[in-house]
Scaffold this motif. Structure first.
Motif, PDB file in Angstrom:
ATOM      1  N   GLY A 217      39.995 -30.547 -13.910  1.00  9.47           N
ATOM      2  CA  GLY A 217      38.540 -30.873 -13.072  1.00  9.47           C
ATOM      3  C   GLY A 217      37.358 -28.957 -14.188  1.00  9.47           C
ATOM      4  O   GLY A 217      38.477 -28.692 -14.856  1.00  9.47           O
ATOM      5  N   THR A 218      36.862 -28.350 -13.593  1.00  7.79           N
ATOM      6  CA  THR A 218      35.620 -27.061 -14.625  1.00  7.79           C
ATOM      7  C   THR A 218      35.646 -26.807 -13.503  1.00  7.79           C
ATOM      8  O   THR A 218      35.444 -27.603 -11.813  1.00  7.79           O
ATOM      9  CB  THR A 218      35.280 -27.575 -15.871  1.00  7.79           C
ATOM     10  OG1 THR A 218      33.912 -28.241 -15.236  1.00  7.79           O
ATOM     11  CG2 THR A 218      35.370 -28.481 -16.362  1.00  7.79           C
ATOM     12  N   ALA A 219      34.993 -25.099 -13.472  1.00  5.31           N
ATOM     13  CA  ALA A 219      34.267 -24.254 -12.923  1.00  5.31           C
ATOM     14  C   ALA A 219      33.786 -23.626 -13.544  1.00  5.31           C
ATOM     15  O   ALA A 219      33.815 -23.884 -14.906  1.00  5.31           O
ATOM     16  CB  ALA A 219      35.342 -23.489 -11.639  1.00  5.31           C
ATOM     17  N   ASN A 220      32.757 -22.842 -13.193  1.00  2.00           N
ATOM     18  CA  ASN A 220      31.774 -22.187 -13.924  1.00  2.00           C
ATOM     19  C   ASN A 220      31.317 -20.660 -13.285  1.00  2.00           C
ATOM     20  O   ASN A 220      32.321 -20.865 -11.872  1.00  2.00           O
ATOM     21  CB  ASN A 220      30.675 -22.583 -13.945  1.00  2.00           C
ATOM     22  CG  ASN A 220      29.043 -22.401 -14.494  1.00  2.00           C
ATOM     23  OD1 ASN A 220      29.517 -22.039 -16.308  1.00  2.00           O
ATOM     24  ND2 ASN A 220      28.376 -21.470 -14.367  1.00  2.00           N
ATOM     25  N   THR A 237      31.812 -21.362  -9.414  1.00  2.00           N
ATOM     26  CA  THR A 237      30.941 -22.007  -9.244  1.00  2.00           C
ATOM     27  C   THR A 237      31.316 -23.726  -9.685  1.00  2.00           C
ATOM     28  O   THR A 237      31.990 -23.213  -9.899  1.00  2.00           O
ATOM     29  CB  THR A 237      29.123 -22.112  -9.048  1.00  2.00           C
ATOM     30  OG1 THR A 237      28.859 -22.185 -10.412  1.00  2.00           O
ATOM     31  CG2 THR A 237      28.843 -20.984  -8.013  1.00  2.00           C
ATOM     32  N   GLU A 238      30.995 -24.337  -8.625  1.00  3.02           N
ATOM     33  CA  GLU A 238      31.277 -26.740  -9.075  1.00  3.02           C
ATOM     34  C   GLU A 238      30.090 -26.547  -9.936  1.00  3.02           C
ATOM     35  O   GLU A 238      30.683 -26.871 -11.581  1.00  3.02           O
ATOM     36  CB  GLU A 238      31.012 -26.742  -8.002  1.00  3.02           C
ATOM     37  CG  GLU A 238      32.257 -27.036  -6.925  1.00  3.02           C
ATOM     38  CD  GLU A 238      32.527 -27.856  -6.000  1.00  3.02           C
ATOM     39  OE1 GLU A 238      31.724 -28.802  -5.902  1.00  3.02           O
ATOM     40  OE2 GLU A 238      33.053 -27.851  -5.114  1.00  3.02           O
ATOM     41  N   ARG A 239      29.217 -26.266 -10.066  1.00  2.00           N
ATOM     42  CA  ARG A 239      28.438 -26.489 -11.699  1.00  2.00           C
ATOM     43  C   ARG A 239      27.610 -25.152 -12.407  1.00  2.00           C
ATOM     44  O   ARG A 239      27.825 -24.246 -11.659  1.00  2.00           O
ATOM     45  CB  ARG A 239      27.216 -27.153 -10.973  1.00  2.00           C
ATOM     46  CG  ARG A 239      28.047 -28.134 -10.374  1.00  2.00           C
ATOM     47  CD  ARG A 239      26.865 -29.296  -9.431  1.00  2.00           C
ATOM     48  NE  ARG A 239      26.554 -28.058  -8.312  1.00  2.00           N
ATOM     49  CZ  ARG A 239      25.161 -28.533  -7.135  1.00  2.00           C
ATOM     50  NH1 ARG A 239      24.347 -29.978  -7.433  1.00  2.00           N
ATOM     51  NH2 ARG A 239      24.618 -27.803  -6.521  1.00  2.00           N
ATOM     52  N   ARG A 240      26.057 -25.258 -13.035  1.00  2.00           N
ATOM     53  CA  ARG A 240      25.668 -24.480 -12.906  1.00  2.00           C
ATOM     54  C   ARG A 240      24.220 -25.262 -13.775  1.00  2.00           C
ATOM     55  O   ARG A 240      23.836 -24.565 -14.312  1.00  2.00           O
ATOM     56  CB  ARG A 240      26.186 -23.558 -14.677  1.00  2.00           C
ATOM     57  CG  ARG A 240      25.865 -24.701 -15.458  1.00  2.00           C
ATOM     58  CD  ARG A 240      26.128 -24.497 -16.879  1.00  2.00           C
ATOM     59  NE  ARG A 240      25.871 -25.657 -18.504  1.00  2.00           N
ATOM     60  CZ  ARG A 240      26.129 -24.444 -19.408  1.00  2.00           C
ATOM     61  NH1 ARG A 240      26.373 -23.604 -19.450  1.00  2.00           N
ATOM     62  NH2 ARG A 240      25.641 -25.924 -20.408  1.00  2.00           N
ATOM     63  N   ASP A 244      22.248 -22.885  -8.897  1.00  2.00           N
ATOM     64  CA  ASP A 244      23.166 -21.917  -8.546  1.00  2.00           C
ATOM     65  C   ASP A 244      22.858 -20.728  -8.923  1.00  2.00           C
ATOM     66  O   ASP A 244      22.681 -19.904  -8.974  1.00  2.00           O
ATOM     67  CB  ASP A 244      24.193 -22.522  -9.560  1.00  2.00           C
ATOM     68  CG  ASP A 244      25.019 -23.456  -9.126  1.00  2.00           C
ATOM     69  OD1 ASP A 244      25.325 -23.633  -7.596  1.00  2.00           O
ATOM     70  OD2 ASP A 244      24.773 -24.848  -9.677  1.00  2.00           O
ATOM     71  N   CYS A 327      43.828 -24.736  -9.449  1.00  2.00           N
ATOM     72  CA  CYS A 327      42.335 -24.988  -8.468  1.00  2.00           C
ATOM     73  C   CYS A 327      41.843 -24.217  -8.852  1.00  2.00           C
ATOM     74  O   CYS A 327      41.644 -22.724  -8.741  1.00  2.00           O
ATOM     75  CB  CYS A 327      43.184 -25.401  -6.866  1.00  2.00           C
ATOM     76  SG  CYS A 327      44.068 -24.188  -6.328  1.00  2.00           S
ATOM     77  N   ARG A 328      40.502 -24.443  -8.013  1.00  2.00           N
ATOM     78  CA  ARG A 328      39.483 -23.491  -7.440  1.00  2.00           C
ATOM     79  C   ARG A 328      40.092 -22.589  -6.726  1.00  2.00           C
ATOM     80  O   ARG A 328      39.165 -21.182  -7.388  1.00  2.00           O
ATOM     81  CB  ARG A 328      37.975 -24.091  -6.934  1.00  2.00           C
ATOM     82  CG  ARG A 328      36.779 -23.680  -7.185  1.00  2.00           C
ATOM     83  CD  ARG A 328      36.068 -24.218  -6.709  1.00  2.00           C
ATOM     84  NE  ARG A 328      34.350 -23.189  -6.555  1.00  2.00           N
ATOM     85  CZ  ARG A 328      33.946 -23.648  -5.562  1.00  2.00           C
ATOM     86  NH1 ARG A 328      34.306 -23.604  -4.141  1.00  2.00           N
ATOM     87  NH2 ARG A 328      32.727 -22.448  -5.049  1.00  2.00           N
ATOM     88  N   GLU A 329      40.450 -22.615  -6.127  1.00  2.00           N
ATOM     89  CA  GLU A 329      40.785 -21.832  -4.530  1.00  2.00           C
ATOM     90  C   GLU A 329      41.779 -20.480  -5.481  1.00  2.00           C
ATOM     91  O   GLU A 329      41.660 -19.157  -5.298  1.00  2.00           O
ATOM     92  CB  GLU A 329      41.416 -21.975  -3.769  1.00  2.00           C
ATOM     93  CG  GLU A 329      41.185 -22.623  -2.591  1.00  2.00           C
ATOM     94  CD  GLU A 329      39.793 -24.813  -3.316  1.00  2.00           C
ATOM     95  OE1 GLU A 329      41.248 -24.773  -4.417  1.00  2.00           O
ATOM     96  OE2 GLU A 329      39.298 -24.791  -2.600  1.00  2.00           O
TER      97      GLU A 329
END
Length: 375
Positions: A217-220, A237-240, A244, A327-329
């Motif tokens: 996936g992606t992150a912002n 963040t997950e989105r932009r 946000d 991963c995001r963490e």
């Protein structure tokens, strides 16, 4: 019949040649000529000199002749060589360059050496042209038609100039804690996981990892940078979305600069980077409260280089994100560690481009007032 040339070196010349040979930093041909001259001075014949130095007798003869006729410096120097006549005339070379700068044939994305050679034969009376000839002529003119760079080409008009000078003047002002200048931007990043566990580095063997990976996936990244002190903040963040961006503005006012009277924010023209985003995301009273403490300063369109935070994002990518983070963490943890170290180091962007320099370098691009040329 060849004349016999006798080499008699002065003591200073012998010393110079010995030093030259001892240093060993000159071209091989120069060193061989020095050996020839020293051997000839010692009275050895041409055949034995040629065998010892591993050259032809004609080379020994020419070196001795140049020494007797022109002196030591000329004997050691490389003689100009006539070389083969160029296959292309000046006009033909100009035609080749013009062809390389034009659009390639239909169905081809770019020129190659083979394509250019074939096209040139069609345009001239040459029966054939080698790819090496094409390559050399293009190299002389620093042309590589198979390469292309992507540029964001701005339209420098009055609006561009006004926004540029507004941002540059902000950077040039003295720091004011009550009215800080903060640069803001966002950047997407991919979450990349390993398919196979990397093999750690060991003596004589670098870290090895498999070319195959999996995309998680992606992150912002929302990035803040203070223009006048060593402070930056990265929010993952997950989105932009507009929501946000609005939350980032709330954080800026309430968390990062709670004591500031007004925060002067430099940002680009993304559709969510507007005051309207706050009204779309929160009650009007809250949106108004936040916006009363923020002053937006937009960079010109297609001029992201004017936003100082772009440089900081490049540093973040080189120092922290140039690897696979799955991963995001983990992404948040790694960025927080980088952010802490960089803030503590005192690192900041030292901006050198000013309004005066812009007026000098971009003078031709500045719009001309209706009343005449700018003074």
């Amino acid at each position: 019949m060849n004349l016999q040339y006798r080499v008699e070196l002065e003591p200073s010349e012998q010393e110079m040649l010995a030093t030259l040979l001892g240093a060993g930093k000159h071209a091989a041909r120069t060193l061989k000529r020095a050996q020839i001259l020293l051997a000839a001075h010692a009275g050895r014949d041409d055949a034995s000199i040629a065998a010892t130095v591993a050259v032809g007798e004609s080379t020994v003869y020419r070196t001795k002749r140049r020494f007797v006729e022109l002196g030591l410096e000329a004997a050691l120097a490389e003689q100009a060589r006539a070389g083969a006549q160029r296959k292309l005339s000046g006009k033909e070379q100009a035609l080749l360059i013009a062809t390389a700068c034009a659009n390639p044939p239909a169905g081809r994305a770019r020129w190659t050496l083979e394509l250019l050679a074939d096209e040139f034969v069609k345009l001239t009376e040459h029966e054939a042209l080698s790819c090496e000839t094409v390559r050399r002529r293009l190299a002389e003119n620093d042309l590589k038609p198979w390469r292309k760079d992507m540029w964001c080409i701005p339209k420098v008009d009055a609006e561009y100039v006004a926004r540029m000078e507004d941002v540059l003047d902000l950077y040039a002002q003295d720091p004011d804690p009550q009215q800080p200048v903060v640069c803001f931007d966002e950047s997407p990043t991919q979450l990349i996981g390993e398919v196979r566990q990397p093999i750690p580095a060991e003596p004589g063997q670098p870290l090895r990892y498999d070319y195959e990976y999996k995309r998680n996936g992606t992150a912002n990244l929302f990035v803040f940078l203070d223009a006048h002190r060593s402070w930056r903040r990265v929010k993952v963040t997950e989105r932009r979305m507009a929501q946000d961006f609005a939350q980032c503005m709330r954080d800026l006012v309430d968390i990062h600069y709670p004591q500031a009277e007004r925060i002067r924010l430099v940002l680009d023209n993304l559709s969510t980077h507007t005051a309207a985003a706050l009204y779309q995301s929160m009650p009007p009273q809250e949106a108004r409260r936040i916006l009363q403490r923020i002053e937006f300063h937009y960079t010109p369109k297609h001029a992201s280089w004017l936003n100082m935070v772009e440089i900081e994002i490049g540093v973040l990518r080189r120092q922290c994100l140039d690897r696979r983070i799955d991963c995001r963490e983990r992404l948040i943890a790694e960025i927080e560690a980088w952010e802490h170290l960089r803030n503590a180091s005192g690192a900041r962007i030292h901006w050198m481009f000013s309004t005066d320099k812009a007026r000098q370098k971009l003078a031709k691009a500045y719009p001309v007032p209706a009343c005449g040329k700018p003074s």
